[in-house]
Design a protein around this motif. Structure first.
Motif, PDB file in Angstrom:
ATOM      1  N   ILE A 172     -52.331  30.358 -20.299  1.00  0.00           N
ATOM      2  CA  ILE A 172     -53.723  29.944 -20.412  1.00  0.00           C
ATOM      3  C   ILE A 172     -53.978  28.587 -19.767  1.00  0.00           C
ATOM      4  O   ILE A 172     -54.903  28.413 -18.989  1.00  0.00           O
ATOM      5  N   LYS A 173     -53.087  27.641 -20.083  1.00  0.00           N
ATOM      6  CA  LYS A 173     -53.332  26.303 -19.540  1.00  0.00           C
ATOM      7  C   LYS A 173     -52.741  26.127 -18.149  1.00  0.00           C
ATOM      8  O   LYS A 173     -53.050  25.171 -17.466  1.00  0.00           O
ATOM      9  N   GLY A 174     -51.828  27.043 -17.773  1.00  0.00           N
ATOM     10  CA  GLY A 174     -51.248  26.953 -16.446  1.00  0.00           C
ATOM     11  C   GLY A 174     -50.267  25.808 -16.274  1.00  0.00           C
ATOM     12  O   GLY A 174     -50.067  25.299 -15.180  1.00  0.00           O
ATOM     13  N   LEU A 175     -49.642  25.391 -17.379  1.00  0.00           N
ATOM     14  CA  LEU A 175     -48.698  24.277 -17.279  1.00  0.00           C
ATOM     15  C   LEU A 175     -47.402  24.707 -16.580  1.00  0.00           C
ATOM     16  O   LEU A 175     -47.029  25.869 -16.607  1.00  0.00           O
ATOM     17  N   GLY A 176     -46.723  23.753 -15.982  1.00  0.00           N
ATOM     18  CA  GLY A 176     -45.414  24.014 -15.383  1.00  0.00           C
ATOM     19  C   GLY A 176     -44.307  23.652 -16.352  1.00  0.00           C
ATOM     20  O   GLY A 176     -44.582  23.314 -17.515  1.00  0.00           O
ATOM     21  N   PHE A 177     -43.071  23.696 -15.874  1.00  0.00           N
ATOM     22  CA  PHE A 177     -41.941  23.473 -16.767  1.00  0.00           C
ATOM     23  C   PHE A 177     -41.984  22.090 -17.409  1.00  0.00           C
ATOM     24  O   PHE A 177     -41.613  21.919 -18.569  1.00  0.00           O
ATOM     25  N   GLU A 178     -42.525  21.082 -16.636  1.00  0.00           N
ATOM     26  CA  GLU A 178     -42.536  19.726 -17.188  1.00  0.00           C
ATOM     27  C   GLU A 178     -43.381  19.645 -18.460  1.00  0.00           C
ATOM     28  O   GLU A 178     -43.158  18.795 -19.312  1.00  0.00           O
ATOM     29  N   GLY A 179     -44.276  20.598 -18.631  1.00  0.00           N
ATOM     30  CA  GLY A 179     -45.130  20.573 -19.817  1.00  0.00           C
ATOM     31  C   GLY A 179     -44.519  21.263 -21.013  1.00  0.00           C
ATOM     32  O   GLY A 179     -45.035  21.160 -22.126  1.00  0.00           O
ATOM     33  N   ILE A 180     -43.464  22.033 -20.798  1.00  0.00           N
ATOM     34  CA  ILE A 180     -42.933  22.816 -21.916  1.00  0.00           C
ATOM     35  C   ILE A 180     -41.435  22.616 -22.107  1.00  0.00           C
ATOM     36  O   ILE A 180     -40.798  23.330 -22.870  1.00  0.00           O
ATOM     37  N   TRP A 181     -40.870  21.633 -21.463  1.00  0.00           N
ATOM     38  CA  TRP A 181     -39.406  21.494 -21.530  1.00  0.00           C
ATOM     39  C   TRP A 181     -38.921  21.200 -22.942  1.00  0.00           C
ATOM     40  O   TRP A 181     -37.847  21.634 -23.343  1.00  0.00           O
ATOM     41  N   LYS A 182     -39.760  20.509 -23.734  1.00  0.00           N
ATOM     42  CA  LYS A 182     -39.332  20.174 -25.087  1.00  0.00           C
ATOM     43  C   LYS A 182     -39.175  21.440 -25.928  1.00  0.00           C
ATOM     44  O   LYS A 182     -38.176  21.644 -26.607  1.00  0.00           O
ATOM     45  N   GLU A 183     -40.195  22.299 -25.853  1.00  0.00           N
ATOM     46  CA  GLU A 183     -40.162  23.543 -26.618  1.00  0.00           C
ATOM     47  C   GLU A 183     -39.006  24.427 -26.155  1.00  0.00           C
ATOM     48  O   GLU A 183     -38.339  25.055 -26.962  1.00  0.00           O
ATOM     49  N   THR A 184     -38.798  24.435 -24.831  1.00  0.00           N
ATOM     50  CA  THR A 184     -37.702  25.228 -24.283  1.00  0.00           C
ATOM     51  C   THR A 184     -36.371  24.753 -24.844  1.00  0.00           C
ATOM     52  O   THR A 184     -35.527  25.545 -25.260  1.00  0.00           O
ATOM     53  N   LEU A 185     -36.224  23.442 -24.896  1.00  0.00           N
ATOM     54  CA  LEU A 185     -34.980  22.863 -25.401  1.00  0.00           C
ATOM     55  C   LEU A 185     -34.763  23.281 -26.858  1.00  0.00           C
ATOM     56  O   LEU A 185     -33.655  23.655 -27.262  1.00  0.00           O
ATOM     57  N   ILE A 186     -35.837  23.244 -27.643  1.00  0.00           N
ATOM     58  CA  ILE A 186     -35.716  23.628 -29.053  1.00  0.00           C
ATOM     59  C   ILE A 186     -35.256  25.080 -29.168  1.00  0.00           C
ATOM     60  O   ILE A 186     -34.357  25.409 -29.948  1.00  0.00           O
ATOM     61  N   LEU A 187     -35.839  25.965 -28.352  1.00  0.00           N
ATOM     62  CA  LEU A 187     -35.436  27.376 -28.372  1.00  0.00           C
ATOM     63  C   LEU A 187     -33.954  27.524 -28.031  1.00  0.00           C
ATOM     64  O   LEU A 187     -33.228  28.284 -28.649  1.00  0.00           O
ATOM     65  N   ILE A 188     -33.539  26.781 -27.021  1.00  0.00           N
ATOM     66  CA  ILE A 188     -32.127  26.863 -26.613  1.00  0.00           C
ATOM     67  C   ILE A 188     -31.227  26.423 -27.759  1.00  0.00           C
ATOM     68  O   ILE A 188     -30.204  27.042 -28.050  1.00  0.00           O
ATOM     69  N   MET A 189     -31.642  25.361 -28.464  1.00  0.00           N
ATOM     70  CA  MET A 189     -30.840  24.869 -29.586  1.00  0.00           C
ATOM     71  C   MET A 189     -30.730  25.934 -30.676  1.00  0.00           C
ATOM     72  O   MET A 189     -29.650  26.192 -31.212  1.00  0.00           O
ATOM     73  N   ILE A 190     -31.863  26.543 -31.007  1.00  0.00           N
ATOM     74  CA  ILE A 190     -31.849  27.583 -32.055  1.00  0.00           C
ATOM     75  C   ILE A 190     -30.921  28.723 -31.643  1.00  0.00           C
ATOM     76  O   ILE A 190     -30.102  29.201 -32.424  1.00  0.00           O
TER      77      ILE A 190
END
Lengths: 369, 321, 248
Positions: A334-352
């Motif tokens: 929806i917002k069209g963000l790139g990886f720089e906008g979601i890297w934190k959430e991605t990292l959390i998923l990887i940790m889980i």
């Protein structure tokens, strides 16, 4: 490697030959998208609205008659002032209110622009957006009429839209990421868990263990087919949202698919973890449903806005992987963000994912209990 | 499969025994259930060895320990020279195992099941087809049929093919004939006889005592304890007493009357006869006494025949004494 | 023991599943107080036939009465007159001995007073006094089977159907089990039993052997042995069932 391929092939046979599994795999996402999609594109007819005409001049009356004539709206005559309006919204008597300022016609023809206030009840975001867009287009038609075919609008009416109760319009285009999280939870967690536990129940696990094929490979080759099937599901949902629901994807497809793959792997590790800890298909199913699906629905932000929850529940929502996936997908789609906008959430998923992977590895037994 | 030939296993490990079990025990529920209680036996190469005992005797637990699926609480065991705890991987790649329930994939066809298990063991159906040929031809006409749609006898044959397809050095069959009718059971034992002639060591468990005589050697087992290990002939020869088969017109009354004959005489139904175990009293004096007794009780058509015991008689003897 | 009263009578009873004739025109009678052995290879149609007689499955054609009731029209009455026990399902493993007796007695309509006396008598008869409050799952298999049988005849049914009741039971307990069967039969209960142990076929008054859905032989064990010139029931069974076309 040959063993691995044979195993994956066998897994596909299982899936393709079981109608119930097939139905859950492919029927569910289709049905969900269509149900939500239908709710979204549903035309609203005879919606009750209130008009508070403080101008009572020719222009305002003309616009009101056009609104009435459209057939979409039913004006409630008794809601005529501000205080009554608020009550009417609260009781659900009206879905939308239009307020004309005192000097509407004067503003319009002398200052060449006038404002109209449009207030919608956004607790039902689908209806609210639909209604406001109808009003906007009626206003635009009226403007065009006043312009008499000129390319530049001589008189501009600016609708000032306010969404009551749910200003960010949670819901509407947001259901696709929600459905994706749900479907992946169902397919990757529940199906994987069940398919492994089934082998324990039927005793084939005993034979698999007493074979040179490494037990960890048994589990891994169980995961691969479901990874593929889940990806097919993701693609189906995305293609349907683009082509059936006309919901474009603002961000990068590659990023979207990569993040989806990450979430599928998260789900697969959860499924494998459940299957290691349980002995019967029923228990595996129950845990998947109660322990995974329910929190996904409650805490992903898809159904209920997390920021409105009490703090303890907000904290709980942080360990629900679907919440992070939901944020990621919404940001990309929806917002069209790139990886720089979601890297934190991605990292959390990887940790889980890593956490459950290591936990599974630790509790996995190469023998029967 | 080559690595499991004589040279690969290492001559030092190569003992005469294919399986050696040394005082193994297994308990469940934190010691509450003693499934296997200090069991020892050996199985020679090429032998057809039977574990004979009722359900709950501990047969499956022994099988699962030997196939490395369970760890014993105490004791040691080796299979083909490999320790069941430390060398489990070598055992897993060299044995064939058919668990109690026919562990097949119900939604795969005969062919698909067979190919899957062959690939799992790094081999192909073609490579060892000679081993399963005479079993497989019986189910080959139905090879496209799903395993779930097969009858019990056919499932049993398919499961055996799947356990054999990698040319195992030892074949573990846990109750392959349970719930199977006598005709299919007979056929199954004929198949086992042919496999044995191909040099495969076979360990089989069964609750059917009449199958004991088809094994080279047997272990009689009850409540986790081994009662006796020997050849069926030796076990029968070791039966201490003279056994009589008794019959009369009214069998029901005969069953009720016989225990009143002498307190030291044990009697039980056995097919159309009642077997009477004279315990420590030998000689024909008992036979004459018994006939006189039954005559006096008014029985008609009295038959008293001295017989040699079956394995089942031996088992009953061990359970009751 | 055999009063000549017929309690089961079938005439050309048939059950078809599509093209497959599972049970093919079987006709036989079973008399009151009789122990009737119902033998056959796996897949011969025994279970299907037994289901029809218990009122659980409607025949494709043919007639049958059980305890005087028609299996088409009066399956509910039949269910009240029969007891059933199988190797697979018999008792609730997570209930105690006493709870099982009370539950099964209760569903067959025994009142509290009857339940009390009967369950005490039964527990005493089986020597389970010290185990009355034990969960059934903790009993040895042989005891479970004996208890299950006793429970299935607690309500004094006219007929009791036993589906492989002694599978996997040790030889001593197996014989104790048959003593229970004899007792039930001498009390006038008709026993309809399937088994894979051929020595048990000898304990039956009469035996039928099913092959490929049809009854190929019926008679006393002695009659069948004479008829087929065999010395054991094992031989009789083998001779008949060997010719089966249907894959076992």
């Amino acid at each position: 490697m040959e063993q691995f391929i044979a195993f994956v092939k066998k897994e596909f046979y299982h899936v393709l030959r079981d109608r119930r599994t097939l139905f859950i795999l492919f029927g569910m996402p289709l049905a969900q998208i269509l149900i939500f999609g239908f709710a979204l594109t549903n035309e609203v007819k005879n919606a009750r609205i209130a008009v508070f005409d403080q101008a009572k001049d020719e222009a305002s009356q003309q616009l009101i008659s056009r609104i009435t004539a459209s057939g979409y709206f039913e004006i409630q005559e008794d809601v005529m002032d501000n205080s009554l309006m608020e009550d009417a919204f609260k009781s659900g008597k009206i879905k939308l209110a239009i307020i004309f300022p005192r000097h509407f016609e004067n503003d319009l023809f002398h200052q060449h622009h006038a404002q109209i206030q449009v207030i919608a009840d956004a607790s039902d975001p689908n209806t609210a957006t639909t209604l406001t867009s109808y009003i906007s287009s009626i206003i635009q038609d009226y403007q065009a009429e006043l312009a008499g075919g000129a390319a530049v609008m001589p008189y501009q009416i600016i609708p000032e839209i306010r969404m009551l109760y749910n200003p960010q319009l949670k819901g509407a285009p947001n259901f696709v990421p929600g459905v994706m999280a749900l479907v992946l939870m169902l397919v990757s967690v529940m199906m994987t868990a069940i398919s492994i536990v089934r082998e324990k129940e039927t005793g084939t696990m005993e034979v698999l263990l007493v074979s040179p094929f490494k037990p960890t490979w048994v589990i891994l080759s169980k995961a691969v087919p479901y990874l593929i099937l889940s990806l097919v599901n993701v693609l189906t949902i995305l293609l349907m949202s683009v082509y059936v629901l006309d919901l474009p994807i603002a961000g990068s497809w590659v990023l979207l698919l990569a993040e989806s793959t990450l979430f599928i792997i998260t789900c697969l590790t959860l499924g494998i973890f459940i299957s290691i800890k349980t002995k019967s298909q029923q228990v595996a199913m129950l845990i998947s449903l109660m322990g995974m699906l329910l929190p996904t629905i409650m805490f992903s932000g898809f159904m209920f806005p997390i920021e409105n929850m009490p703090l303890p529940l907000q904290l709980i929502s942080n360990v629900v992987p679907a919440k992070w996936f939901y944020i990621i997908i919404k940001s990309i789609m929806i917002k069209g963000l790139g990886f720089e906008g979601i890297w934190k959430e991605t990292l959390i998923l990887i940790m889980i994912t890593l956490f459950f992977f290591l936990l599974s590895l630790r509790s996995f037994k190469i023998r029967l209990e | 499969m080559v690595e499991h030939s004589a040279s690969g296993a290492g001559s030092s490990k190569k003992s005469l025994n294919m399986i050696a079990v040394n005082h193994i025990s297994k308990t469940y529920n934190g010691g509450a259930v003693k499934a296997v209680n200090d069991v020892s036996f050996t199985v020679d190469r090429g032998e057809l060895f039977g574990l004979i005992g009722p359900d709950g005797a501990g047969k499956s637990s022994i099988f699962r320990m030997l196939t490395t699926l369970l760890l014993p609480d105490s004791g040691t065991a080796t299979v083909n020279g490999y320790n069941i705890v430390t060398n489990y991987q070598q055992i897993r790649s060299s044995v064939g195992y058919m668990p109690g329930r026919f562990s097949l994939y119900q939604d795969l066809s005969i062919e698909e099941n067979l190919h899957f298990f062959a690939t799992l063991f790094n081999t192909t159906v073609e490579e060892n087809y000679h081993l399963i040929a005479d079993i497989y031809v019986q189910i080959a006409p139905f090879k496209k049929r799903r395993a779930g749609k097969l009858s019990g006898g056919m499932k049993q044959k398919l499961a055996l093919c799947c356990a054999l397809i990698h040319k195992p050095t030892v074949l573990f069959l846990d109750e392959p004939t349970t719930g199977v009718d006598p005709v299919s059971r007979k056929e199954f034992w004929e198949m086992l006889g042919r496999l044995k002639r191909q040099g495969i060591t076979i360990v089989v468990s069964t609750p059917y005592m009449d199958e004991a005589s088809l094994c080279d050697r047997i272990a009689l087992i009850q409540q986790g304890k081994i009662l006796s290990v020997d050849t069926p002939q030796q076990i029968i020869a070791a039966y201490p007493d003279q056994l009589y088969a008794v019959k009369a017109a009214d069998m029901l009354r005969l069953v009720q009357i016989l225990p009143t004959f002498r307190p030291s005489v044990n009697s039980y139904l056995f097919g159309e006869y009642i077997h009477v175990d004279a315990l420590d009293i030998n000689g024909d004096g008992l036979k004459d006494d018994l006939i006189r007794f039954l005559d006096a009780e008014g029985f008609k058509g009295i038959e008293v025949i001295p017989i040699s015991p079956t394995i089942e008689d031996c088992f009953i003897k061990m359970l009751t004494s | 023991m055999n009063s000549g009263e017929t309690v089961i009578k079938t005439a050309n009873l048939t059950k078809q599943f599509g093209d497959f004739v599972a049970v093919n025109q079987i006709s036989f009678e079973v008399y009151k107080g009789e122990i009737f052995g119902f033998l056959g290879a796996n897949g011969a149609g025994k279970t299907t036939a037994m289901r029809m007689l218990c009122g659980l499955s409607i025949p494709s054609s043919g007639n049958a009465t059980v305890a005087g009731f028609d299996i088409y029209r009066q399956p509910e009455q039949i269910k009240r007159q029969i007891g059933y026990m199988s190797q697979k399902f018999s008792l609730y493993e997570d209930l105690t001995v006493k709870e099982n007796i009370h539950f099964f007695g209760g569903i067959y309509g025994l009142d509290n007073q009857e339940l009390k006396t009967k369950s005490d008598a039964l527990i005493a008869q089986l020597g389970l006094q010290s185990e009355a409050k034990t969960l059934v799952r903790e009993l040895p298999l042989g005891w479970k089977q004996k208890l299950a049988f006793s429970v299935s005849v607690l309500h004094k049914p006219k007929i009791v159907f036993l589906d492989e009741p002694t599978g996997g039971v040790d030889p001593v307990t197996r014989r104790q089990f048959w003593t229970l069967i004899y007792e039930a039969a001498s009390n006038g209960i008709t026993v309809f039993v399937t088994t894979h142990y051929m020595d048990e076929a000898e304990y039956c008054n009469r035996v039928s052997i099913m092959v490929d859905g049809s009854i190929e032989a019926l008679g006393t064990p002695q009659e069948l042995k004479t008829q087929l010139n065999e010395t054991t029931m094992d031989g009789v069974f083998y001779q008949l069932a060997r010719g089966a076309k249907r894959e076992a």
